[in-house]
Design a protein around this motif. Structure first.
Motif, mmCIF file in Angstrom:
data_model
loop_
_atom_site.group_PDB
_atom_site.id
_atom_site.type_symbol
_atom_site.label_atom_id
_atom_site.label_comp_id
_atom_site.label_asym_id
_atom_site.label_seq_id
_atom_site.Cartn_x
_atom_site.Cartn_y
_atom_site.Cartn_z
ATOM 1 N N MET A 84 0.842 -1.199 0.000
ATOM 2 C CA MET A 84 0.000 0.000 0.000
ATOM 3 C C MET A 84 0.879 1.251 0.000
ATOM 4 N N GLU A 85 0.645 2.119 -0.958
ATOM 5 C CA GLU A 85 1.418 3.356 -1.075
ATOM 6 C C GLU A 85 0.772 4.460 -0.237
ATOM 7 N N ILE A 86 1.582 5.173 0.521
ATOM 8 C CA ILE A 86 1.097 6.279 1.344
ATOM 9 C C ILE A 86 1.583 7.591 0.728
ATOM 10 N N VAL A 87 0.635 8.471 0.378
ATOM 11 C CA VAL A 87 0.983 9.742 -0.258
ATOM 12 C C VAL A 87 0.603 10.886 0.679
ATOM 13 N N LEU A 88 1.599 11.650 1.118
ATOM 14 C CA LEU A 88 1.367 12.782 2.012
ATOM 15 C C LEU A 88 1.288 14.072 1.209
ATOM 16 N N ALA A 89 0.253 14.872 1.450
ATOM 17 C CA ALA A 89 0.121 16.168 0.788
ATOM 18 C C ALA A 89 1.332 17.042 1.136
ATOM 19 N N LYS A 90 1.788 17.831 0.167
ATOM 20 C CA LYS A 90 2.993 18.643 0.359
ATOM 21 C C LYS A 90 2.862 19.639 1.497
ATOM 22 N N ARG A 91 1.674 20.219 1.659
ATOM 23 C CA ARG A 91 1.511 21.281 2.653
ATOM 24 C C ARG A 91 0.653 20.850 3.832
ATOM 25 N N VAL B 215 -7.516 12.403 7.028
ATOM 26 C CA VAL B 215 -7.333 13.820 7.342
ATOM 27 C C VAL B 215 -7.069 13.937 8.835
ATOM 28 N N ILE B 216 -5.921 14.502 9.193
ATOM 29 C CA ILE B 216 -5.503 14.571 10.600
ATOM 30 C C ILE B 216 -5.699 15.978 11.142
ATOM 31 N N GLY B 217 -6.327 16.083 12.306
ATOM 32 C CA GLY B 217 -6.496 17.398 12.920
ATOM 33 C C GLY B 217 -7.548 17.390 13.999
ATOM 34 N N GLY B 218 -7.527 18.418 14.831
ATOM 35 C CA GLY B 218 -8.476 18.527 15.937
ATOM 36 C C GLY B 218 -9.914 18.581 15.453
ATOM 37 N N TYR B 219 -10.797 17.946 16.192
ATOM 38 C CA TYR B 219 -12.216 17.949 15.823
ATOM 39 C C TYR B 219 -12.839 19.336 15.998
ATOM 40 N N VAL C 256 -3.203 5.303 -0.279
ATOM 41 C CA VAL C 256 -3.904 6.091 0.726
ATOM 42 C C VAL C 256 -3.295 7.490 0.767
ATOM 43 N N GLY C 257 -4.144 8.487 0.736
ATOM 44 C CA GLY C 257 -3.688 9.870 0.811
ATOM 45 C C GLY C 257 -3.794 10.381 2.240
ATOM 46 N N VAL C 258 -2.832 11.193 2.645
ATOM 47 C CA VAL C 258 -2.825 11.755 3.994
ATOM 48 C C VAL C 258 -2.647 13.267 3.898
ATOM 49 N N THR C 259 -3.507 13.998 4.574
ATOM 50 C CA THR C 259 -3.333 15.438 4.701
ATOM 51 C C THR C 259 -3.646 15.823 6.139
ATOM 52 N N ALA C 260 -3.381 17.062 6.492
ATOM 53 C CA ALA C 260 -3.579 17.480 7.881
ATOM 54 C C ALA C 260 -3.932 18.954 7.944
ATOM 55 N N GLY C 261 -4.721 19.313 8.941
ATOM 56 C CA GLY C 261 -5.127 20.690 9.147
ATOM 57 C C GLY C 261 -3.959 21.567 9.562
ATOM 58 N N ALA C 262 -4.191 22.873 9.508
ATOM 59 C CA ALA C 262 -3.132 23.850 9.769
ATOM 60 C C ALA C 262 -2.671 23.872 11.221
#
Length: 282
Positions: free
Chosen positions: A1-8, A210-214, A253-259
């Protein structure tokens, strides 16, 4: 499984600046407080609490010490109260939020009725609204804007984490409400770029995390825009919330995260997803 992290993915400029200022203030020692959570990341707030920085809801019982103004800003009344009490103020308000506050103040001083596009319950919006000296309205959508009264002069600003599409629709609706309209696009560039990156990534993967506080508005919007394009989208705060069932049959699987999401939390999630992949293959 490939994990792709958003650049920002992760901390934006304003959040990085605010957390750095908070940790520097904590290192100095003494009675140190934040007025509300410094950023919308319970894990970062917990780290600061471990360094002795306490979160206050109001300044009512505080008469000395250092008060850190959170990245979302506070109301003009709260800032004035801190100055009146001669507290040491560390103003970590995001410069983009500060600009929105200044626009609202200037618009209201020059005779405009102000429309703020955003979430009325969000602390950033509550702070921005407090700088208006005349009429001010908060609308979250064009449907809410359609219920606004007629106005001679309308000034419009946006919560920094709003989508450009939503701002555009509200502005179009306001064109029918006033004879003169002035618009300031106060949406943070980082927010717009992250949302576009998230959309692009969601189209190319089998699952999004998507990672970040609720309680984070920009993280919630990232999850929303991803879900529209990839129904297998999951928002989490920590790696412990990952469910192996989410990744059954997933190749990418794509991964991104809040600011407001620190890098160490993102790293933990990626490591955990990688470990789940190993377990699945075994």
């Amino acid at each position: 499984m490939e994990i792709v992290l958003a650049k920002r993915a992760g901390f934006c400029f304003g959040v990085k600046r605010a957390t750095q200022m908070a940790f520097e203030a904590a290192d100095k020692g003494g009675a140190t407080f934040t007025l509300g959570p410094i950023i919308h990341s319970p894990q970062v707030v917990q780290k600061l609490e471990g360094m002795g920085v306490k979160v206050l809801k109001t300044l009512e019982n505080l008469n000395d010490g250092t008060i850190i103004i959170r990245s979302h800003g506070v109301t003009s009344e709260e800032l004035e109260e801190a100055a009146r009490k001669e507290l040491e103020i560390v103003d970590a308000t995001c410069p983009f939020v500060k600009k929105a506050q200044e626009h609202v103040k200037r618009l209201s001083q020059t005779g405009y009725d102000v429309v703020v596009v955003g979430d009325a319950d969000h602390p950033e919006v509550q702070g921005i609204v407090s700088y208006a000296e005349g009429k001010v309205f908060v609308v979250g959508s064009w449907e809410e804007a359609a219920r606004l009264p007629k106005m001679k002069k309308v000034g419009i600003v946006a919560q920094t984490t709003q989508s450009f599409e939503n701002l555009k629709h509200v502005v179009l609706e306001c064109l029918m409400k006033g004879g003169e309209i002035r618009v300031f696009n106060t949406i943070c560039d980082a927010t717009a770029v992250r949302q576009e990156e998230a959309k692009s990534l969601a189209r190319e993967v089998d699952c999004m995390v998507v990672i970040g506080g609720y309680n984070s508005a920009n993280t919630k919007r990232l999850a929303e825009v991803c879900t529209e394009l990839q129904p297998r989208t999951h928002q989490i705060e920590t790696a412990q919330e990952l469910d192996p069932a989410w990744f059954v049959g997933v190749n990418r699987v794509g991964v991104t995260a809040g600011a407001s999401t620190p890098k160490w939390l993102i790293d933990e999630v990626i490591d955990r997803i990688a470990a789940l992949d190993v377990e699945k293959k075994d």
